[in-house]
Write a protein that holds these residues in place. Structure first.
Motif, PDB file in Angstrom:
ATOM      1  N   LYS A 128       2.436   1.627  -3.456  1.00  0.00           N
ATOM      2  CA  LYS A 128       1.458   2.049  -4.440  1.00  0.00           C
ATOM      3  C   LYS A 128       1.194   3.552  -4.319  1.00  0.00           C
ATOM      4  O   LYS A 128       1.113   4.269  -5.327  1.00  0.00           O
ATOM      5  CB  LYS A 128       0.166   1.245  -4.261  1.00  0.00           C
TER       6      LYS A 128
ATOM      7  N   ASP B  24       2.325  -7.616  -6.953  1.00  0.00           N
ATOM      8  CA  ASP B  24       1.479  -6.593  -7.570  1.00  0.00           C
ATOM      9  C   ASP B  24       0.038  -6.784  -7.082  1.00  0.00           C
ATOM     10  O   ASP B  24      -0.188  -7.484  -6.085  1.00  0.00           O
ATOM     11  CB  ASP B  24       1.606  -6.602  -9.100  1.00  0.00           C
ATOM     12  N   GLU B  25      -0.906  -6.167  -7.763  1.00  0.00           N
ATOM     13  CA  GLU B  25      -2.306  -6.247  -7.322  1.00  0.00           C
ATOM     14  C   GLU B  25      -2.794  -7.680  -7.181  1.00  0.00           C
ATOM     15  O   GLU B  25      -3.575  -8.002  -6.285  1.00  0.00           O
ATOM     16  CB  GLU B  25      -3.210  -5.510  -8.332  1.00  0.00           C
TER      17      GLU B  25
ATOM     18  N   ALA C  12       0.979   1.612 -11.137  1.00  0.00           N
ATOM     19  CA  ALA C  12       0.222   2.158 -10.005  1.00  0.00           C
ATOM     20  C   ALA C  12      -0.932   3.028 -10.505  1.00  0.00           C
ATOM     21  O   ALA C  12      -0.870   3.570 -11.608  1.00  0.00           O
ATOM     22  CB  ALA C  12       1.147   2.971  -9.104  1.00  0.00           C
TER      23      ALA C  12
ATOM     24  N   SER D   5       0.837  -1.202   0.000  1.00  0.00           N
ATOM     25  CA  SER D   5       0.000   0.000   0.000  1.00  0.00           C
ATOM     26  C   SER D   5       0.873   1.254   0.000  1.00  0.00           C
ATOM     27  O   SER D   5       0.594   2.225  -0.712  1.00  0.00           O
ATOM     28  CB  SER D   5      -0.920   0.007   1.222  1.00  0.00           C
TER      29      SER D   5
ATOM     30  N   SER E  56       4.356   3.142  -7.341  1.00  0.00           N
ATOM     31  CA  SER E  56       4.844   1.855  -7.861  1.00  0.00           C
ATOM     32  C   SER E  56       3.696   0.863  -8.017  1.00  0.00           C
ATOM     33  O   SER E  56       2.882   0.708  -7.098  1.00  0.00           O
ATOM     34  CB  SER E  56       5.884   1.244  -6.914  1.00  0.00           C
ATOM     35  N   GLY E  57       3.654   0.188  -9.139  1.00  0.00           N
ATOM     36  CA  GLY E  57       2.617  -0.806  -9.357  1.00  0.00           C
ATOM     37  C   GLY E  57       3.042  -2.175  -8.883  1.00  0.00           C
ATOM     38  O   GLY E  57       2.227  -3.054  -8.647  1.00  0.00           O
TER      39      GLY E  57
ATOM     40  N   ASP F 234      -1.934  -4.227 -13.926  1.00  0.00           N
ATOM     41  CA  ASP F 234      -1.485  -4.454 -12.555  1.00  0.00           C
ATOM     42  C   ASP F 234      -0.059  -3.984 -12.253  1.00  0.00           C
ATOM     43  O   ASP F 234       0.263  -3.669 -11.107  1.00  0.00           O
ATOM     44  CB  ASP F 234      -1.632  -5.941 -12.194  1.00  0.00           C
TER      45      ASP F 234
END
Lengths: 347, 347, 347
Positions: free
Chosen positions: B286, B301-302, C48, B283, B290-291, C45
């Motif tokens: 992000k 990542d996500e 960000a 978190s 940054s992804g 993904d």
């Protein structure tokens, strides 16, 4: 209980030798555990283009000559491919000839490289036409197909379901063509083993009362320090994997493979003995009001019992086909107990 | 998040002992990690034919007596088989009785040996009729089915899809019956593990918000040099395989199995700690633009984050059901951090 | 032969650095075996939330700048989710922009998190609209989807079948999201490997002439006693598993992964040499009237031959794309023999 097919042995039906039917004749003359439950005279991939007509003639002649005495079933493999009209025409001609000339002796035909459901229906029509043209009753000639294209796998559920009310008898896995079709390959010494295909094929065959048969194992021999031997372990491992997931039988390319597959798809002494004992013990417990008992650390209930019943039913079925094999494999007491065990698990 | 069912414990509801409800009563009286999330009074295979009526009465009586205080859900298993009308009639009678006499206490019924989609719809109708006959709101009594026939596997996608808008709540795998159905068997000491079935069942349950539950492990005990012990490793290995592919829970035949499955389907200290830390770190990254970040050599990542969010959500869900279990398993700091973690990965 | 895609390398298209296109630029400038067959500028993904617009601009600009000289194909990944309308709107905007501003340079778009068939059709419509709005011929912009939801797996056969007559080009597996979707997880140090999904995806891609591509391997580095190294073995093992079941290519997150995947999805010296030799030997045997021969203990027939033909076809296809790679990997004699081998196995 589906019909007995522990072994599906292909034999090239026409070879470039003095006796062009050498391998086929040898297969018809097998004895003991080397007799395949299904013998498959191969007019397709095992036969060179120049020998196709000879292979067809040999199949007709030898089926007539040996068929009446042969203990197993006879299922010639014809040419076919869902994506090649000329091969389908060749196959249709072969089916017509086989039914017309040897319809009294063969149990059905094996059609390879089928595609989606409509192609399987096309193959079924070819057999139906041949039957009608030669005056046989509808449904008297069976059809088994080799599942070895991506299309056939994609439609496996529909193909198998079509099998429920049709002449479709067996689903045979063809891993070598299938591997090529998917662009798959041996890598780092390991080949794809297609566990998903094998599990689905076993399920769909069972859901529609079809026979399920494994694919060929082509590493017949291996060489170590100059000495070449029959690869007994490699083949037995594959057959065991197939038996474990419920395949009725395995493909054989050689009499030794037939012997091994016939034995592996037959419960061994310890297995049948345990099955008979567990059925007896559980029946007694059930009569006394217990729904489940623990034998040797394992909890046994109605579901477990069905597995033991399968084991006994398989022995009974093999005994009907070949008393020679059952009397060779089991001692008399055990065999008699198995044959007299009540396997109706609902009582 | 589907509903909590780490454990699906069957207990024979009628046994030939002085106290015919001995095992059922014992299950209702379990404490700590031995309390199953779902208790399944078994009127089917675990109960002998002569004890069926007693089992039904015991289930009604004990559900009323213990139900109001029992921490888990109550899901009796009735008789049924897609290919046996008399068993379906017996099951329909049992469903009627259970809903009429114990409808306030049970969460649903478990129907075994269903066949294709139409048979599952038939079972759903039996529950709907029982509900209506006893004046319950439509949909108040759930239905879970045991997937253990080749037909049910063949129709799994349609059955699960039917579940999306129906009372269907859970898909339970029944490997012992399934193995018998396919003519599969233990061979060379190894049983089929049905990885394809397990993967498909997990997928279809997730695609339709159903609970997915593993099958029973019947090798409860093993003996070495004369000493018999509970087979803790064998069962834990199976439960781990099930948790790994996303099953919500596992079948238990014994309070010790319930304890193990409750714990394995609950993230351990290290897992929840890592999940909380990774969500916090990601978190922050992000927010800084940054992804993706690399933590301990792993690219996060996500998508990775959703897995960590699942872990936290599971702990929250178990905490709501049993604060005793979460406070026993985690120290206070960690638990508080987990409970206050924001798992909405879309923000 | 489906189109060449040994490597599907994603690069975050907008990062919080002085050069926001740092990784994308680096990927476009790769040389030798580090050039991916497909480069995937990632707007989803890996980027960000605050960098999405920058990522889109970078993708447009760099595709125009490097596209004309870049040896591989260019397939940007946009935002999308079957269950989130705002993400689908963002993705539709990105597709419109990419086609309008960079339609001459990109080969297609990659759409993640698709659901059932209707959602894939919705994504295909978004591409069709963008094409029409920017005056491109229908079908000129491709679509590849990432299979990473339970719904997409459930509809995989229908989605792939839709691909036969549509712009759908590739099926990409997304294991990290998929694992989260199913509530699956790493347990006892082992992750689910989804062999059933992988086998089905390979089959459905082959049945409909689509490209099949594996999922990302996120354990890029590992540390032993304080020293961190690139995890070459972990990634190679995964790529080998994927190549073995017939995936055309593998996902890469790093230039070193691209180099490894490009090499593993390319037959090695020994493999191509054996294929060429076997085709030559078998052709001679066939001309002499044999349908099957035994070479080094292996029985070879038409089916085996197709696998060897695949190997040769792959080398020819890579040679057309990059003579630098084939001349680096094989000596001249072998390469020439491979290029002149007749792989039409029907003759």
């Amino acid at each position: 209980m589906t019909r007995l097919c522990r072994t599906f042995q292909t034999a090239p039906a026409g070879v470039a030798k003095d006796n062009t039917a050498k391998y086929l004749e040898s297969a018809f003359n097998a004895t003991g555990f080397q007799v395949p439950d299904w013998l498959v005279p191969d007019i397709e991939d095992g036969t060179a283009p120049s020998m196709k007509e000879t292979a067809l003639e040999n199949t007709v002649e030898l089926s007539a000559e040996y068929g009446p005495e042969f203990a197993g079933e006879i299922w010639p493999r014809v040419q076919w491919a869902f994506d090649d009209e000329s091969l389908r025409e060749a196959g249709t001609h072969e089916i017509e000839t086989l039914v017309r000339e040897a319809g009294d002796h063969i149990d059905g035909v094996v059609v390879p490289k089928v595609g989606r459901l409509d192609d399987v229906e096309r193959a079924a029509s070819a057999v139906a036409n041949a039957e009608a043209n030669s005056g046989y009753d509808a449904g008297s000639i069976g059809l088994s197909v080799i599942v070895e294209t991506a299309q056939a796998k994609s439609d496996l559920r529909e193909i198998a379901s079509f099998g429920t009310d049709s002449r479709l008898t067996g689903l045979v896995f063809g891993p070598v063509d299938y591997t090529a079709e998917l662009g798959a390959r041996e890598i780092a010494g390991e080949r794809p083993s297609w566990p998903g295909m094998v599990e689905d094929l076993s399920n769909e065959a069972s859901a529609n009362d079809l026979v399920s048969i494994g694919g060929p194992f082509d590493r017949l021999f291996h060489t170590r320090a100059g000495v070449t031997v029959y690869n007994a372990d490699g083949y037995a491992d594959q057959v065991e994997r197939e038996a474990r997931v419920g395949f009725d039988g395995s493909w054989s390319l050689h009499p030794k493979q037939t012997e091994q597959a016939n034995r592996i798809h037959m419960p061994d002494r310890e297995t049948i003995s345990r099955a008979v004992r567990s059925i007896e013990d559980f029946s007694a417990a059930k009569a006394a009001g217990s729904g489940a008992v623990t034998i040797d650390g394992q909890m046994i209930d109605e579901a477990t019992l069905k597995n033991y019943a399968n084991t006994v039913d398989t022995v009974v079925s093999i005994h009907k086909a070949s008393e020679q094999q059952t009397s060779n494999a089991y001692d008399d007491d055990l065999l008699e107990r198995a044959l007299s065990t009540d396997t109706d698990t609902r009582t």
